[in-house]
Design an enzyme around this catalytic site. Structure first.
Site, PDB file in Angstrom:
ATOM      1  N   THR A   1       0.761  -1.180   0.138  1.00  0.00           N
ATOM      2  CA  THR A   1       0.007  -0.023   0.087  1.00  0.00           C
ATOM      3  C   THR A   1       0.898   1.361  -0.025  1.00  0.00           C
ATOM      4  OG1 THR A   1       0.015   0.067   2.418  1.00  0.00           O
ATOM      5  CG2 THR A   1      -1.790  -1.120   1.333  1.00  0.00           C
TER       6      THR A   1
ATOM      7  N   GLU B   1      -6.011  -3.139  -1.861  1.00  0.00           N
ATOM      8  CA  GLU B   1      -6.131  -4.279  -1.073  1.00  0.00           C
ATOM      9  C   GLU B   1      -7.367  -5.004  -1.744  1.00  0.00           C
ATOM     10  OE1 GLU B   1      -5.619  -1.474   0.141  1.00  0.00           O
ATOM     11  OE2 GLU B   1      -4.809  -1.487   2.212  1.00  0.00           O
TER      12      GLU B   1
ATOM     13  N   LYS C   1     -13.298  17.623  10.907  1.00  0.00           N
ATOM     14  CA  LYS C   1     -14.307  17.638  12.081  1.00  0.00           C
ATOM     15  C   LYS C   1     -14.484  19.227  12.750  1.00  0.00           C
ATOM     16  CE  LYS C   1     -12.988  13.202  12.495  1.00  0.00           C
ATOM     17  NZ  LYS C   1     -11.860  12.941  12.029  1.00  0.00           N
TER      18      LYS C   1
ATOM     19  N   TRP D   1     -19.061  16.905  10.175  1.00  0.00           N
ATOM     20  CA  TRP D   1     -18.085  16.697   9.434  1.00  0.00           C
ATOM     21  C   TRP D   1     -18.358  17.606   7.955  1.00  0.00           C
ATOM     22  CZ3 TRP D   1     -17.301  10.671   8.856  1.00  0.00           C
ATOM     23  CH2 TRP D   1     -16.790  10.140   9.939  1.00  0.00           C
TER      24      TRP D   1
END
Ligand code: AMP
Length: 547
Positions: free
Chosen positions: A185, A330, A437, A442
């Protein structure tokens, strides 16, 4: 149980090798090299793949051993894509844009045994010499005899190795569960983690990529994957091309250069392109500047980050149709594709093409509240972490890192936050770590970026949250003006532009103009770098809403 009576045919990449050998000999594989265009075809490549497998065996490579590549998109890299997994070893593609300490970590973590390196990438390998003890042999992917390279250990020459072998390699019988390839990754948080693909997962993923409602690569296509072969196996496209029999065109070390891509696409009659948004932002600008067009291209797969609306519109105007896809290393990486369902009203099409689309057949998806794990409805409003499961989704990482990524009931936690509409269109709101935040609410950095990038004077924009004494975090925009507007755009102008596009409290506290958004090793906006170097917000002097 009454058993079905069908064969237990092992799903392996040897099947793709069989197809290129039997059915696609004449299909060309073209590579842009320093000295000009290199042209070969599968008919010429298959004997070389056999020789390469023989050479690997002679070098002591055993089933399960990791064989690393540090290479651009080119024909030799494609030979390795076949020879390594088909002889039972594991192809480990190294990301050539990583920092040396990450490469060192990755090579040692994977315990790579042999390393194949492009000549032009030797400067990247050099600082690692003496620090990668598991590597027993380095093979140079160079024309002619290997030149003496200062400070490097002895390296073998790829062509000489191949020349010493025979054209008939006795391919072993493989189990479909065996590891075929591994890819780390990009390591935006902590150390990179190794994702290990099996032959079975690669085979099924290849079939998935080819489906008409997925990427739909076809035999008649000429494919130019701009996405690097080290980024989730170039999104599975090299194997899909082999399975389908598409012509393949590689940009070599010129893949990041829009002019080279355009020239190559014109000359090689390319119909199918794939890459991250930043590549297409640059290509769109180049086409507009040069007046050139690519009328043969029928699909431009775009994934890796959300596609900004402005980019989709620019490309539409140029006659280049973006197909938006979502996925991750993944997930092999194909997770979802934004094809618009039949019967969609024309006025809804653009909006739906800009979503991350619907989950690929073969993969299941759900969204969950990250803290409680509670599954959320597909109502287009509730948002939570995307979790997926299916035959080409990772169940763990090499060496057992981060076991918490798999839920107790076997779903992979992606770390992406999204809502899903009742029709199944996924709308990614953010990465969990990028969500801003503010005052307990959000703010989607992705949505805000897209809104800023729609401004006619702006080329690229990245948004991060910075600490704020009252609101916890507030959004700050880093914007790159188009070259002709450098120094001619103000932060007030941007905020004004956003006022009827986002909620009032989403308006950024500051807009900072920069020359370039820092990019990750795979060409995505690198917000980690922006955060690390960001100066604090000047509280109280903000043009945004929360004053
Ligand atoms: P990587 O494994 O380096 O390919 O990174 C995967 C991550 O890239 C995903 O988890 C997403 O956060 C992001 N990503 C990939 N495709 C998209 C997309 N179409 N829209 C938004 N984010 C994306």
């Amino acid at each position: 149980m009454v058993e079905g009576l069908m064969q237990d045919y092992e799903l392996s990449l040897q099947h793709v090798l069989w197809r290129i050998e039997r059915l696609h000999q004449k299909k060309e594989v073209v590579t842009k090299r320093d000295e000009g265009i290199h042209r070969t075809n599968y008919g010429e490549m298959v004997p070389r793949i056999n020789r390469l497998a023989g050479a690997l065996k002679r070098l002591g490579v055993k089933p399960g051993d990791r064989v690393a590549t540090l290479a651009w998109n080119n024909n030799r890299h494609l030979e390795l894509y076949y020879a390594v997994p088909c002889m039972g070893a594991v192809l480990h593609t190294l990301n050539l844009r990583l920092f040396p300490q990450h490469l060192e970590f990755i090579i040692n973590d994977a315990e790579d045994k042999v390393l194949f390196v492009d000549q032009s990438l030797l400067p990247i390998l050099k600082p690692l010499i003496g620090k990668i003890p598991t590597i027993q042999t380095i093979v140079l992917l160079a024309e002619g005899p290997a030149p003496a390279a200062d400070g490097m250990p002895e390296m073998l020459d790829y062509e000489a190795l191949l020349a010493a072998e025979s054209e008939g390699y006795p391919w072993p019988k493989l189990s479909e569960r065996m590891a075929a390839a591994m890819c780390y990754t990009s390591g935006t948080t902590g150390n990179p983690k190794g994702v290990v693909y099996s032959h079975r997962s690669q085979f099924i993923h290849t079939m998935g990529v080819l489906q008409g409602d997925n990427l739909a690569l076809q035999e008649s296509d000429s494919l130019l994957p701009v996405v690097p072969m080290f980024h989730a196996n170039s999104w599975g496209l090299p194997y899909a091309a082999g399975m389908a029999g598409s012509k393949v065109v590689f940009g070599g070390r010129f893949s990041a250069d829009p002019k080279s891509i355009v020239e190559l696409a014109e000359e090689e009659e390319v119909t199918f392109l794939a890459g991250v948004p930043t590549v297409w932002i640059a290509l769109g600008a180049y086409l507009n500047e040069s007046g050139k067009r690519l009328p043969r291209v029928r699909t431009v797969v775009c994934g890796g980050s959300a596609v900004p609306q402005a980019l989709m519109e620019t490309m539409d105007a140029l006659g280049l149709r973006i197909l938006h896809a979502w996925g991750m290393t993944e997930t092999s990486p194909l997770g979802s594709v934004a094809r618009v369902a039949a019967g969609t009203k024309p006025e809804d099409e653009l909006r739906l093409r800009l979503t991350q689309g619907r989950v690929a057949p073969g993969v299941e998806i759900r969204i969950c509240e990250p803290s409680t794990g509670e599954e959320l409805p597909w109502d287009g409003v509730a948002f939570g972490e995307i979790q997926v499961r299916g035959p080409w989704i990772a169940r763990g990482y090499h060496n057992g890192y981060d076991p918490g990524k798999l839920t107790e009931d076997g779903w992979f936690r992606t770390g992406d936050v999204a809502k899903i509409t009742p029709d199944g269109y996924i709308v990614i709101v953010d990465r969990t770590k990028d969500v801003i935040k503010s005052g307990g609410e959000w703010i989607s950095s992705v949505e805000l970026e897209n809104a800023v990038m729609a401004h006619p004077k702006i080329m690229e924009a990245a948004v991060i949250g910075l600490p704020h004494s009252k609101w916890d975090e507030r959004p700050v925009v880093y914007a790159v003006p188009k070259p002709e507007f450098k120094g001619k755009v103000t932060q007030e102008e941007i905020v004004e532009f956003l006022k009827d596009k986002v909620a009032k409290w989403w308006l950024p506290d500051e807009v900072r103009f920069i020359d370039e958004v820092p990019k990750t090793s795979v060409g995505k906006f690198d917000k980690k770098v922006l955060r690390a170097s960001a100066v604090p917000i000047t509280e109280g002097a903000t043009p945004g809403a929360r004053r």
